[in-house]
Design a protein around this motif. Structure first.
Motif, PDB file in Angstrom:
ATOM      1  N   GLY A  71       0.870  -1.171   0.000  1.00 22.16           N
ATOM      2  CA  GLY A  71       0.000   0.000   0.000  1.00 22.16           C
ATOM      3  C   GLY A  71       0.903   1.215   0.000  1.00 22.16           C
ATOM      4  O   GLY A  71       1.876   1.265   0.747  1.00 22.16           O
ATOM      5  N   ILE A  72       0.601   2.173  -0.862  1.00 23.60           N
ATOM      6  CA  ILE A  72       1.471   3.344  -0.963  1.00 23.60           C
ATOM      7  C   ILE A  72       0.706   4.616  -0.633  1.00 23.60           C
ATOM      8  O   ILE A  72      -0.336   4.889  -1.219  1.00 23.60           O
ATOM      9  N   VAL A  73       1.236   5.359   0.325  1.00 24.08           N
ATOM     10  CA  VAL A  73       0.670   6.669   0.658  1.00 24.08           C
ATOM     11  C   VAL A  73       1.597   7.714   0.053  1.00 24.08           C
ATOM     12  O   VAL A  73       2.686   7.950   0.556  1.00 24.08           O
ATOM     13  N   PRO A  74       1.176   8.321  -1.078  1.00 25.85           N
ATOM     14  CA  PRO A  74       2.078   9.256  -1.753  1.00 25.85           C
ATOM     15  C   PRO A  74       2.237  10.559  -0.971  1.00 25.85           C
ATOM     16  O   PRO A  74       1.422  10.880  -0.113  1.00 25.85           O
ATOM     17  N   GLN A  75       3.321  11.269  -1.319  1.00 26.48           N
ATOM     18  CA  GLN A  75       3.620  12.540  -0.659  1.00 26.48           C
ATOM     19  C   GLN A  75       2.511  13.567  -0.916  1.00 26.48           C
ATOM     20  O   GLN A  75       2.156  14.327  -0.033  1.00 26.48           O
ATOM     21  N   ASP A  76       1.980  13.568  -2.135  1.00 27.71           N
ATOM     22  CA  ASP A  76       0.920  14.518  -2.459  1.00 27.71           C
ATOM     23  C   ASP A  76      -0.436  13.845  -2.328  1.00 27.71           C
ATOM     24  O   ASP A  76      -0.634  12.754  -2.836  1.00 27.71           O
ATOM     25  N   VAL A  77      -1.346  14.527  -1.665  1.00 24.71           N
ATOM     26  CA  VAL A  77      -2.687  13.982  -1.455  1.00 24.71           C
ATOM     27  C   VAL A  77      -3.415  13.882  -2.794  1.00 24.71           C
ATOM     28  O   VAL A  77      -3.465  14.843  -3.550  1.00 24.71           O
ATOM     29  N   ALA A  78      -3.940  12.710  -3.106  1.00 26.06           N
ATOM     30  CA  ALA A  78      -4.649  12.504  -4.369  1.00 26.06           C
ATOM     31  C   ALA A  78      -6.054  11.998  -4.076  1.00 26.06           C
ATOM     32  O   ALA A  78      -6.264  10.814  -3.901  1.00 26.06           O
ATOM     33  N   HIS A  81      -6.815  -2.826   0.935  1.00 23.13           N
ATOM     34  CA  HIS A  81      -6.577  -4.197   0.462  1.00 23.13           C
ATOM     35  C   HIS A  81      -5.679  -4.989   1.411  1.00 23.13           C
ATOM     36  O   HIS A  81      -5.101  -6.000   1.013  1.00 23.13           O
ATOM     37  N   HIS A  82      -5.557  -4.535   2.673  1.00 21.85           N
ATOM     38  CA  HIS A  82      -4.754  -5.260   3.667  1.00 21.85           C
ATOM     39  C   HIS A  82      -3.330  -5.519   3.183  1.00 21.85           C
ATOM     40  O   HIS A  82      -2.894  -6.669   3.091  1.00 21.85           O
ATOM     41  N   PRO A  83      -2.593  -4.466   2.886  1.00 15.31           N
ATOM     42  CA  PRO A  83      -1.243  -4.707   2.345  1.00 15.31           C
ATOM     43  C   PRO A  83      -0.321  -5.327   3.384  1.00 15.31           C
ATOM     44  O   PRO A  83      -0.507  -5.110   4.582  1.00 15.31           O
ATOM     45  N   GLU A  84       0.650  -6.069   2.891  1.00 20.17           N
ATOM     46  CA  GLU A  84       1.681  -6.649   3.770  1.00 20.17           C
ATOM     47  C   GLU A  84       2.677  -5.560   4.167  1.00 20.17           C
ATOM     48  O   GLU A  84       3.219  -5.557   5.261  1.00 20.17           O
ATOM     49  N   VAL A  85       2.921  -4.667   3.210  1.00 20.07           N
ATOM     50  CA  VAL A  85       3.902  -3.591   3.422  1.00 20.07           C
ATOM     51  C   VAL A  85       3.225  -2.260   3.128  1.00 20.07           C
ATOM     52  O   VAL A  85       2.585  -2.104   2.095  1.00 20.07           O
ATOM     53  N   LEU A  86       3.383  -1.308   4.046  1.00 18.51           N
ATOM     54  CA  LEU A  86       2.825   0.024   3.831  1.00 18.51           C
ATOM     55  C   LEU A  86       3.986   1.004   3.651  1.00 18.51           C
ATOM     56  O   LEU A  86       4.882   1.074   4.486  1.00 18.51           O
ATOM     57  N   ILE A  87       3.946   1.739   2.549  1.00 24.64           N
ATOM     58  CA  ILE A  87       4.970   2.763   2.311  1.00 24.64           C
ATOM     59  C   ILE A  87       4.342   4.125   2.498  1.00 24.64           C
ATOM     60  O   ILE A  87       3.340   4.446   1.862  1.00 24.64           O
ATOM     61  N   MET A  88       4.919   4.917   3.367  1.00 24.47           N
ATOM     62  CA  MET A  88       4.360   6.245   3.632  1.00 24.47           C
ATOM     63  C   MET A  88       5.411   7.299   3.324  1.00 24.47           C
ATOM     64  O   MET A  88       6.502   7.286   3.883  1.00 24.47           O
ATOM     65  N   ASP A  89       5.032   8.222   2.414  1.00 25.68           N
ATOM     66  CA  ASP A  89       5.996   9.242   1.998  1.00 25.68           C
ATOM     67  C   ASP A  89       5.677  10.570   2.681  1.00 25.68           C
ATOM     68  O   ASP A  89       4.750  11.267   2.284  1.00 25.68           O
ATOM     69  N   GLU A  90       6.419  10.888   3.711  1.00 22.56           N
ATOM     70  CA  GLU A  90       6.261  12.133   4.477  1.00 22.56           C
ATOM     71  C   GLU A  90       4.787  12.409   4.812  1.00 22.56           C
ATOM     72  O   GLU A  90       4.258  13.468   4.465  1.00 22.56           O
ATOM     73  N   VAL A 140       0.349   4.341  12.759  1.00 23.96           N
ATOM     74  CA  VAL A 140       1.509   3.614  12.217  1.00 23.96           C
ATOM     75  C   VAL A 140       1.978   2.567  13.233  1.00 23.96           C
ATOM     76  O   VAL A 140       2.225   1.402  12.885  1.00 23.96           O
ATOM     77  N   LYS A 141       2.070   2.975  14.493  1.00 28.24           N
ATOM     78  CA  LYS A 141       2.515   2.030  15.535  1.00 28.24           C
ATOM     79  C   LYS A 141       1.548   0.860  15.685  1.00 28.24           C
ATOM     80  O   LYS A 141       1.975  -0.291  15.809  1.00 28.24           O
ATOM     81  N   ASP A 142       0.251   1.170  15.686  1.00 24.09           N
ATOM     82  CA  ASP A 142      -0.767   0.115  15.822  1.00 24.09           C
ATOM     83  C   ASP A 142      -0.692  -0.886  14.671  1.00 24.09           C
ATOM     84  O   ASP A 142      -0.725  -2.095  14.883  1.00 24.09           O
ATOM     85  N   LEU A 143      -0.621  -0.362  13.449  1.00 25.07           N
ATOM     86  CA  LEU A 143      -0.565  -1.241  12.278  1.00 25.07           C
ATOM     87  C   LEU A 143       0.650  -2.149  12.365  1.00 25.07           C
ATOM     88  O   LEU A 143       0.591  -3.337  12.071  1.00 25.07           O
ATOM     89  N   ASN A 144       1.762  -1.580  12.799  1.00 27.18           N
ATOM     90  CA  ASN A 144       2.993  -2.355  12.909  1.00 27.18           C
ATOM     91  C   ASN A 144       2.867  -3.435  13.986  1.00 27.18           C
ATOM     92  O   ASN A 144       3.318  -4.565  13.797  1.00 27.18           O
ATOM     93  N   LYS A 145       2.231  -3.091  15.092  1.00 23.91           N
ATOM     94  CA  LYS A 145       2.040  -4.082  16.173  1.00 23.91           C
ATOM     95  C   LYS A 145       1.232  -5.275  15.690  1.00 23.91           C
ATOM     96  O   LYS A 145       1.426  -6.388  16.138  1.00 23.91           O
ATOM     97  N   LYS A 146       0.318  -5.003  14.740  1.00 27.77           N
ATOM     98  CA  LYS A 146      -0.491  -6.102  14.190  1.00 27.77           C
ATOM     99  C   LYS A 146       0.266  -6.848  13.090  1.00 27.77           C
ATOM    100  O   LYS A 146      -0.311  -7.707  12.420  1.00 27.77           O
ATOM    101  N   MET A 189       2.180  -5.427  10.367  1.00 28.21           N
ATOM    102  CA  MET A 189       2.460  -4.815   9.071  1.00 28.21           C
ATOM    103  C   MET A 189       3.876  -4.245   9.031  1.00 28.21           C
ATOM    104  O   MET A 189       4.325  -3.608   9.978  1.00 28.21           O
ATOM    105  N   THR A 190       4.559  -4.495   7.936  1.00 26.35           N
ATOM    106  CA  THR A 190       5.886  -3.910   7.716  1.00 26.35           C
ATOM    107  C   THR A 190       5.683  -2.504   7.155  1.00 26.35           C
ATOM    108  O   THR A 190       4.844  -2.304   6.287  1.00 26.35           O
ATOM    109  N   ILE A 191       6.449  -1.547   7.666  1.00 28.63           N
ATOM    110  CA  ILE A 191       6.222  -0.162   7.248  1.00 28.63           C
ATOM    111  C   ILE A 191       7.532   0.515   6.838  1.00 28.63           C
ATOM    112  O   ILE A 191       8.550   0.391   7.511  1.00 28.63           O
ATOM    113  N   ILE A 192       7.461   1.175   5.707  1.00 31.45           N
ATOM    114  CA  ILE A 192       8.594   2.007   5.261  1.00 31.45           C
ATOM    115  C   ILE A 192       8.123   3.449   5.363  1.00 31.45           C
ATOM    116  O   ILE A 192       7.100   3.812   4.776  1.00 31.45           O
ATOM    117  N   TYR A 193       8.846   4.240   6.135  1.00 39.47           N
ATOM    118  CA  TYR A 193       8.379   5.577   6.488  1.00 39.47           C
ATOM    119  C   TYR A 193       9.434   6.601   6.111  1.00 39.47           C
ATOM    120  O   TYR A 193      10.535   6.577   6.639  1.00 39.47           O
TER     121      TYR A 193
END
Ligand SMILES: Nc1ncnc2c1ncn2[C@@H]1O[C@H](COP(=O)(O)OP(=O)(O)O)[C@@H](O)[C@H]1O
Ligand SMILES: [Mg+2]
Length: 310
Positions: free
Chosen positions: A78-85, A150-159, A176-182, A184-188
């Motif tokens: 799952g990708i959270v882009p830097q610019d809101v779309a 879609h319940h991603p395995e990895v969440l990427i969050m850009d700023e 972010v902390k909650d998702l990780n505790k459950k 999810m791998t997170i790239i921040y």
């Protein structure tokens, strides 16, 4: 290893946006990619998530090349882009419905997920209002929701916290902390040191397209374990004075930020008398002076030679 990037390069004409980086993402961690604006963070994660092709190198997702098989990583991320779309005239729920369909969700499944995501992000109360009436922080939360449907395995969050109110910010950090505790791998990615310190298990520091340091926050701090910082202000900028400081054998580094001159010196190097002598020789007046132990923020300033908020 969940994700392994090897020798990634991405140039835009002469701009070396990403200039040969290797990095690893471990299952279940929050990985921080930290660096000042223009460091190459967004480009790096676009390559990691197969949105753009690298000029050189490859990324391996569960051991398989994403150049050969981009579908596997796209489904898992799952990708959270830097610019809101988002569609401004649609409500949060309608926006999420649109994104859910893109991810192939339908019917009851989609409805349930939209409800869960609205709840998770604290948006339930305003779910039916048009997004254009939301604050920046609320829009950002909808954007995060879209990446989670879609319940991603990895969440990427850009700023994800740039330019939003403190309340939304702490809500997002908590999520972010909650998702990780459950699990999810997170790239921040961030240029806020204190966020990385608060969230991340490991941190890569990027600047000018390269990774210039990596490790846990303790490991990064230890890069300056033997050093003290001497901060002071002067009545004017004097090149001769700065030159004398740079030439002093006890001084490892001289930097300037917010009107402060900062010297990195070996601990207990009794530098103060040297500073007073150099100041008096150049007829510079010292306005204030402080000796302190480096924080993680100082390590970044030392590594990048500039404040992260430049
Ligand atoms: N599509 C593009 N075209 C040209 N230059 C780009 C493009 N995307 C990024 N860059 C440049 O590449 C460098 C890294 O950008 P970016 O990855 O956005 O850094 P960050 O996310 O760390 O701020 C910057 O100098 C930026 O101007
Ligand atoms: Mg960016």
């Amino acid at each position: 290893m969940l994700i392994k990037a090897k020798g990634i390069k991405k140039y835009y004409k002469k701009v070396r946006a990403v200039d040969g980086i290797d990095l690893e993402v471990r299952q279940g961690e929050i990985l921080g990619l930290l660096g000042p604006n223009g460091a190459g963070k967004s480009t790096a994660i676009s390559v990691l998530s197969s949105l753009i092709k690298p000029d050189e190198g490859d990324v391996f997702f569960k051991g398989e090349s994403i150049l050969k098989n981009p579908a596997a990583i796209r489904k898992a991320m799952g990708i959270v882009p830097q610019d809101v779309a988002l569609y401004p005239d649609l409500s949060a729920a309608e926006n999420l419905k649109f994104f859910g369909k893109l991810y192939g969700l339908r019917g009851e499944m989609l409805k349930t997920r939209i409800q869960e995501v609205l709840e998770l992000l604290g948006l339930n109360g305003r779910a039916k209002d048009a997004v254009k009436n939301y604050s920046g922080g609320m829009k950002r939360r909808v954007n995060i929701g879209a990446a989670l449907l879609h319940h991603p395995e990895v969440l990427i969050m850009d700023e994800p916290t740039v330019g939003i109110d403190p309340q939304s910010r702490s809500h997002i950090l908590g999520t972010v902390k909650d998702l990780n505790k459950k699990g999810m791998t997170i790239i921040y990615t961030s240029h806020y040191m204190e966020e990385a310190e608060h969230l991340c298990h490991r941190i890569y520091v990027m600047d000018h397209g390269k990774i210039i340091a990596s490790g846990t926050k303790e490991e990064l701090k230890s890069l300056m374990a033997g050093d003290d910082l001497v901060l002071f202000r002067t009545d004017r900028v004097d090149e001769g004075f700065l030159k004398a400081l740079r030439g002093n054998l006890k001084v490892k580094d001289v930097s300037q930020t917010d009107g402060n001159i900062i010297l990195t010196v070996q601990k207990e190097s009794d530098i103060l008398s040297d500073i007073f002598e150099a100041a008096s020789a150049s007829r510079v007046k010292l306005k204030s002076l402080e000796v302190k132990t480096p924080t993680l923020e100082d390590v970044f300033l030392y590594l990048t030679g500039r404040g992260l908020r430049d």
